[in-house]
Design a protein around this motif. Structure first.
Motif, PDB file in Angstrom:
ATOM      1  N   CYS A 173       8.397   9.433   9.091  1.00 25.07           N
ATOM      2  CA  CYS A 173       8.872   8.633   7.963  1.00 25.07           C
ATOM      3  C   CYS A 173       7.808   7.720   7.353  1.00 25.07           C
ATOM      4  O   CYS A 173       7.837   6.510   7.523  1.00 25.07           O
ATOM      5  N   ASN A 174       6.894   8.338   6.603  1.00 25.48           N
ATOM      6  CA  ASN A 174       5.895   7.577   5.848  1.00 25.48           C
ATOM      7  C   ASN A 174       6.590   6.981   4.618  1.00 25.48           C
ATOM      8  O   ASN A 174       6.762   7.633   3.606  1.00 25.48           O
ATOM      9  N   LEU A 175       6.986   5.702   4.745  1.00 23.55           N
ATOM     10  CA  LEU A 175       7.858   5.050   3.761  1.00 23.55           C
ATOM     11  C   LEU A 175       7.201   4.778   2.420  1.00 23.55           C
ATOM     12  O   LEU A 175       7.812   4.916   1.373  1.00 23.55           O
ATOM     13  N   THR A 176       5.958   4.319   2.464  1.00 23.66           N
ATOM     14  CA  THR A 176       5.265   3.893   1.258  1.00 23.66           C
ATOM     15  C   THR A 176       3.783   3.808   1.575  1.00 23.66           C
ATOM     16  O   THR A 176       3.339   4.281   2.633  1.00 23.66           O
ATOM     17  N   ASN A 177       2.998   3.215   0.667  1.00 22.55           N
ATOM     18  CA  ASN A 177       1.586   2.960   0.966  1.00 22.55           C
ATOM     19  C   ASN A 177       1.172   1.638   0.338  1.00 22.55           C
ATOM     20  O   ASN A 177       1.963   1.008  -0.370  1.00 22.55           O
ATOM     21  N   THR A 178      -0.051   1.231   0.608  1.00 19.70           N
ATOM     22  CA  THR A 178      -0.472  -0.122   0.239  1.00 19.70           C
ATOM     23  C   THR A 178      -1.232  -0.203  -1.092  1.00 19.70           C
ATOM     24  O   THR A 178      -1.833  -1.216  -1.396  1.00 19.70           O
ATOM     25  N   LEU A 179      -1.179   0.844  -1.899  1.00 24.42           N
ATOM     26  CA  LEU A 179      -1.869   0.815  -3.198  1.00 24.42           C
ATOM     27  C   LEU A 179      -1.245  -0.211  -4.140  1.00 24.42           C
ATOM     28  O   LEU A 179      -0.050  -0.500  -4.058  1.00 24.42           O
ATOM     29  N   SER A 180      -2.069  -0.707  -5.067  1.00 25.22           N
ATOM     30  CA  SER A 180      -1.523  -1.562  -6.124  1.00 25.22           C
ATOM     31  C   SER A 180      -0.625  -0.697  -7.007  1.00 25.22           C
ATOM     32  O   SER A 180      -0.746   0.531  -7.020  1.00 25.22           O
ATOM     33  N   ASN A 181       0.257  -1.332  -7.759  1.00 21.50           N
ATOM     34  CA  ASN A 181       1.186  -0.582  -8.628  1.00 21.50           C
ATOM     35  C   ASN A 181       0.444   0.297  -9.631  1.00 21.50           C
ATOM     36  O   ASN A 181       0.858   1.421  -9.913  1.00 21.50           O
ATOM     37  N   GLU A 182      -0.670  -0.218 -10.164  1.00 21.70           N
ATOM     38  CA  GLU A 182      -1.452   0.558 -11.149  1.00 21.70           C
ATOM     39  C   GLU A 182      -2.007   1.832 -10.526  1.00 21.70           C
ATOM     40  O   GLU A 182      -1.889   2.919 -11.089  1.00 21.70           O
ATOM     41  N   GLU A 183      -2.618   1.688  -9.335  1.00 18.94           N
ATOM     42  CA  GLU A 183      -3.182   2.860  -8.645  1.00 18.94           C
ATOM     43  C   GLU A 183      -2.075   3.826  -8.235  1.00 18.94           C
ATOM     44  O   GLU A 183      -2.222   5.043  -8.319  1.00 18.94           O
ATOM     45  N   PHE A 184      -0.975   3.261  -7.803  1.00 25.95           N
ATOM     46  CA  PHE A 184       0.179   4.058  -7.363  1.00 25.95           C
ATOM     47  C   PHE A 184       0.685   4.933  -8.515  1.00 25.95           C
ATOM     48  O   PHE A 184       0.867   6.141  -8.372  1.00 25.95           O
ATOM     49  N   MET A 185       0.896   4.319  -9.672  1.00 27.94           N
ATOM     50  CA  MET A 185       1.410   5.063 -10.833  1.00 27.94           C
ATOM     51  C   MET A 185       0.441   6.156 -11.279  1.00 27.94           C
ATOM     52  O   MET A 185       0.862   7.243 -11.676  1.00 27.94           O
ATOM     53  N   ALA A 186      -0.856   5.867 -11.193  1.00 29.59           N
ATOM     54  CA  ALA A 186      -1.867   6.839 -11.629  1.00 29.59           C
ATOM     55  C   ALA A 186      -1.775   8.140 -10.838  1.00 29.59           C
ATOM     56  O   ALA A 186      -2.062   9.217 -11.363  1.00 29.59           O
ATOM     57  N   LYS A 187      -1.350   8.047  -9.589  1.00 28.45           N
ATOM     58  CA  LYS A 187      -1.261   9.235  -8.721  1.00 28.45           C
ATOM     59  C   LYS A 187      -0.150  10.193  -9.159  1.00 28.45           C
ATOM     60  O   LYS A 187      -0.088  11.327  -8.706  1.00 28.45           O
ATOM     61  N   GLY A 231       0.289  11.063 -12.293  1.00 33.88           N
ATOM     62  CA  GLY A 231      -0.116  11.743 -13.521  1.00 33.88           C
ATOM     63  C   GLY A 231       0.483  11.107 -14.760  1.00 33.88           C
ATOM     64  O   GLY A 231       0.821   9.923 -14.768  1.00 33.88           O
ATOM     65  N   ARG A 232       0.653  11.921 -15.794  1.00 32.45           N
ATOM     66  CA  ARG A 232       1.016  11.371 -17.112  1.00 32.45           C
ATOM     67  C   ARG A 232       2.399  10.715 -17.148  1.00 32.45           C
ATOM     68  O   ARG A 232       2.669   9.899 -18.014  1.00 32.45           O
ATOM     69  N   ASN A 233       3.287  11.051 -16.222  1.00 34.51           N
ATOM     70  CA  ASN A 233       4.622  10.435 -16.210  1.00 34.51           C
ATOM     71  C   ASN A 233       4.678   9.140 -15.399  1.00 34.51           C
ATOM     72  O   ASN A 233       5.712   8.474 -15.344  1.00 34.51           O
ATOM     73  N   GLY A 234       3.576   8.787 -14.768  1.00 37.41           N
ATOM     74  CA  GLY A 234       3.573   7.651 -13.837  1.00 37.41           C
ATOM     75  C   GLY A 234       4.001   6.322 -14.420  1.00 37.41           C
ATOM     76  O   GLY A 234       4.622   5.511 -13.740  1.00 37.41           O
TER      77      GLY A 234
END
Length: 416
Positions: free
Chosen positions: A53-67, A69-72
């Motif tokens: 159960c990998n719940l989440t990760n520690t990226l900032s919201n900006e970096e997270f959304m970039a992953k 793609g265009r719908n982020g």
């Protein structure tokens, strides 16, 4: 006299996003019914991350959304309300400690999805959420532009707000069959093309079957088609009897399945030497050779790669693995160096949704208000989680999105 019971919200689907939505709405003092067609809730959540159960990760919201793609950018409002820190705090509140052992991926400290499911169920029960399992919703009841409730095989349940949290088509054994998409279509929603994502892939090359013993770390995979050369993925790779799997493949699969549909097969290149380029590889080989000049080609390649893989790459360049490296031709050396930098493979297919952890595609995002998760087509209808046309790579991205969108939908805000 009308004795029918009416709820503030009916949640259709007892996965991560549905449970989070039910909890959020119940904390807002709403009367909630959660319906799950399987005999137990959280079946797919139980299997996530191999049960860890990998719940989440520690990226900032900006970096997270970039992953994504265009719908982020669609996630911006939901993440502002409920990012990875909020999720970790939420779980701490309901008795689950979390940590990020590698500084990036967040797990429950128990490394068991059972801990998560149990805590979510306990919190729903504490809040008085009514949970009914083995209840397959057949249609949403809709009268004169107003949601009235849902109809199951057995009965009708009434509410002015309905949330579809039925997920995608991945892992049909865990209940996925696209019924939520059909319900949304009946209410005027558009569903994009659906493709299986996050799964192993088949390749044309037979030699991979001889390399099954080892995990190759820090592989880069890129698509060898001019129009799609920007498509890349990074992570560990495992060769299988008929193909490839591992995190790098799971990430790449979401981009590759639509291309397979289009082209029939997709050429890819994989760097198996932890990102070393031809010059670095050449320098490494020269350095080893200067210390052990009588080393065989196989032994030399084995300083970079496992033995079975070294053997196969030698044979691919028509080089005798047991021949001393100093004796092979300059052309063979150049071919080997090039092959170590980028090994070509041809992706030919996959096992469809049967092995897909997630779905690429879903409800068209243009028809959902990102500030509320409410439908722009039908008032009182909400969506959350994988049913929408938004999917990310491995590493806690998809679960974080499920929880964040579930939280936003559960607030039951009305679109302006």
């Amino acid at each position: 006299m009308n004795l029918k019971k009416e709820y503030d919200l009916i949640v259709v689907g007892g996965g991560a996003s549905g449970m989070m939505a039910a909890i959020t709405a119940a904390r807002e003092k709403k009367n909630i019914l959660l319906l799950e067609k399987l005999s137990q809730i959280g079946a797919k959540l139980k299997a996530s991350g191999g049960g860890r159960c990998n719940l989440t990760n520690t990226l900032s919201n900006e970096e997270f959304m970039a992953k994504f793609g265009r719908n982020g950018r669609f996630m911006q409002d939901a993440l502002k309300e409920f990012d990875h820190k909020d999720l970790m705090h939420f779980f701490k509140e309901i008795g689950v400690e979390t940590h990020a052992p590698d500084g990036f991926r967040v797990f429950p400290t128990s490394h068991s999805s059972q801990t998560i499911i149990k805590a979510l169920i306990n919190e729903m029960q504490r809040l008085g959420v009514e949970i009914l399992t083995s209840q397959k919703v057949e249609k949403i009841v809709y009268v004169q532009n107003q949601i009235e409730g849902v109809k199951t095989e057995k009965e009708t349940f009434y509410a002015k707000n309905v949330l579809i949290a039925t997920g995608g088509l991945g892992y049909p054994t865990l209940g996925a069959e696209g019924d939520g998409h059909e319900m949304a279509k009946e209410l005027g929603h558009k569903v994009t093309e659906l493709y299986p994502a996050m799964m192993p892939l088949f390749v044309k090359e037979g030699w991979v079957a001889n390399c099954r013993a080892d995990t190759i770390a820090k592989v880069e995979l890129r698509v060898a088609l001019k129009k799609h050369s920007k498509l890349r993925a990074h992570g560990d790779l495992i060769f299988t009897k008929g193909g490839i799997r591992g995190p790098v493949v799971l990430d790449a699969a979401r981009e590759l399945t639509p291309l397979l549909d289009k082209y029939g097969e997709v050429p890819i290149l994989v760097n198996l030497t932890k990102g070393m380029n031809e010059e670095q590889i050449s320098n490494h080989l020269k350095e080893v050779l200067s210390k052990t000049p009588h080393i065989t080609t196989l032994e030399l390649l084995n300083t970079l790669l496992p033995l079975p893989l070294s053997q196969e790459l030698s044979l691919l360049t028509q080089t005798e693995p047991q021949m001393k490296y100093g004796k092979i031709t300059g052309l063979q050396k150049a071919k080997l160096t090039a092959l170590l930098a980028w090994t070509p493979l041809t992706v030919t297919g996959h096992e469809g949704f049967k092995m897909a952890m997630i779905t690429n595609g879903g409800i068209d995002l243009k028809e959902i208000d990102p500030k509320t998760m409410q439908s722009k087509v039908t008032k009182g209808l909400y969506f959350c989680g994988e049913i929408m046309n938004l999917d990310g790579p491995c590493g806690g991205y998809n679960l974080q999105w499920s929880f964040a969108s579930g939280h936003m939908a559960g607030l039951l805000r009305k679109s302006t």
